[in-house]
Design an enzyme around this catalytic site. Structure first.
Site, short mmCIF file in Angstrom:
data_model
loop_
_atom_site.label_atom_id
_atom_site.label_comp_id
_atom_site.label_asym_id
_atom_site.label_seq_id
_atom_site.Cartn_x
_atom_site.Cartn_y
_atom_site.Cartn_z
N THR A 288 0.91 -1.23 0.14
CA THR A 288 -0.07 0.09 -0.19
C THR A 288 0.92 1.21 -0.01
O THR A 288 1.77 1.26 0.81
CB THR A 288 -0.90 0.11 1.48
OG1 THR A 288 -1.80 1.21 1.26
CG2 THR A 288 -0.18 -0.03 2.50
N HIS B 26 2.54 -11.48 14.24
CA HIS B 26 3.49 -12.13 15.23
C HIS B 26 3.24 -13.39 15.60
O HIS B 26 4.02 -14.22 16.28
CB HIS B 26 3.45 -11.06 16.37
CG HIS B 26 4.84 -11.02 17.04
ND1 HIS B 26 5.78 -11.88 16.79
CD2 HIS B 26 5.16 -10.02 17.82
CE1 HIS B 26 6.72 -11.63 17.52
NE2 HIS B 26 6.77 -10.35 17.93
#
Length: 439
Positions: free
Chosen positions: A357, A410
């Site tokens: 993006t 994560h």
């Protein structure tokens, strides 16, 4: 009487919102003609008539939510353009006859002219079906009474858009005489009366507000962004890139590149190639989680976030690892054009493995991009600005610098891998000549 139902659109789409009816009650349609534009959570699709005849009834309004299988309209296959219906009662037929008799008496002096007008309109209707135009343009043309076949499109592909119709309408207005002062004054009075009727209702707010219904796509975007934050252990790491060598290379090659490939050499192709290279070195960032399993993808379909009036969409450049710089630039340009013209298909949006993006095109200096679930990584690019940089010889120079960000899940991507991934992209962008040769 034939019922028109919402057809099956795709495996993942079961409902939508009626964005725009392209026909009115009493309109003649042929089998296969588009009759409405349906907004889904991914793309807008046209629903076509599955029978020829007259639109006898529109059962849903614009803005209504519908599901696959819902009946949305009825077509009288035996009807005529005058609106006659074989299922009507005798009373209805008599009332129609009375109305037609009245019309005949009132329009005798103009009967010849009306018939000639009808004859002149017939061929234009036939020609209009062959004209390439957006659904919105077709509806706008009907509202303004303009023949699509007489409009010249500014689109290089020859597709007529609403602004072309409006431009044609303005041209017609210039040729017509100005309205009389009496009619304009009566129009002003009616407008004032309408304004009085449209006074805002009292709400829980002390000051004026406007309530706007969220589009289905905006609702879906909101839902998925919240889900991404709630269902993933999202973290963002940052780095900065010296864009000097990329800008120098673009300056050296841009003219020859455009002449050879008929497309400009932009920054996105460099970052796409760098991302693919880094994903090959850190494959867990090119993966997703399904239950207790990690699905490690062996392909590189890179999503490109594109901003549109209706919200952010992420079309996908397929097999970016197999494309050269020109192929990537053409793929990005094609998808961006389709997104802004509402021409994206479901296949354009499905199956990406990693997303890029670029908030820098709007002037963003730094951001934490949200994951495009179920992907576990998204690369954020930002604005390029000159900043002081300490060089290896301890001199200080003004260099064009860009902050880059990697948001990652994560749960399967450790901080060490994320930091090394972003640093690898930095290294490839700062040495783009090797990247260009490898690409």
């Amino acid at each position: 009487m034939k019922e028109i139902k919402v057809p099956e659109l795709a495996e993942s789409i079961t409902e939508g919102t009626i964005a725009e009816w392209l026909v009115n009650k009493g309109d003649q349609v042929e089998k296969g003609d588009p009759i409405l534009e349906l907004e889904t959570d991914k793309v807008n699709v046209e629903v076509n008539a599955d029978a020829s005849g007259i639109i006898a009834e529109l059962l849903k309004d614009e803005g209504d939510d519908v599901e696959v299988g819902d009946v949305i309209a009825k077509v009288d296959e035996n009807g005529e353009a005058s609106g006659s219906d074989g299922d009507d009662t005798s009373g209805e037929e008599e009332s129609k006859e009375d109305d037609s008799n009245k019309e005949k008496e009132e329009s005798k002096p103009e009967q010849k002219q009306d018939s000639s007008d009808a004859q002149s309109q017939e061929p234009s209707k036939k020609d209009t079906k062959d004209v390439v135009a957006t659904p919105a343009a077709r509806k706008r043309a009907r509202e303004l009474g303009i023949d699509l076949s007489e409009i010249s499109a500014r689109d290089p592909l020859g597709r007529i858009r609403p602004e072309d119709v409006d431009a044609a309408a303005k041209g017609n207005q210039k040729e017509q005489s100005k309205p009389s002062s009496k009619s304009s004054s009566s129009d002003d009075k009616s407008k004032k009366q309408e304004k009085k009727k449209e006074e805002p209702k009292k709400t829980e707010f002390d000051k004026p507000v406007e309530r706007i219904k969220m589009s289905r796509r905006r609702q879906t975007i909101a839902k998925r962004l919240v889900e991404a934050q709630q269902e993933s252990a999202m973290l963002t790491t940052f780095n900065e890139v010296d864009m000097t060598n990329v800008m120098k290379l673009r300056s050296e090659r841009k003219e020859s590149f455009q002449k050879k490939h008929d497309i400009k050499l932009g920054f996105m192709s460099f970052f796409t190639k760098a991302a693919v290279g880094a994903l090959k070195e850190f494959p867990l960032i090119n993966a997703e989680i399904q239950g207790n399993e990690i699905i490690q993808k062996k392909f590189y379909d890179i999503g490109m976030a594109v901003s549109t009036d209706e919200g952010l969409v992420v079309p996908v450049v397929r097999d970016a690892d197999r494309l050269d710089f020109a192929g990537i630039e053409k793929g990005i340009a094609d998808l961006a054009t389709k997104a802004r013209n509402k021409e994206l298909q479901l296949d354009d949006l499905q199956g990406g493995s990693f997303t890029i993006t670029n908030g820098g095109i709007f002037g963003s200096m730094l951001s934490t991009p949200i994951l495009n679930s179920p992907q576990v990584g998204i690369l954020g690019l930002h604005n390029i600005e000159k900043r002081p940089k300490v060089m290896p010889d301890d001199s200080i120079q003004a260099r064009p610098m860009m902050y880059i960000a990697l948001s990652y899940d994560h749960r399967i991507v450790d901080g060490k891998e994320a930091v090394q991934f972003l640093r690898r992209i930095k290294e490839m962008i700062e040495d783009p000549y090797d990247l260009l040769l490898e690409g």
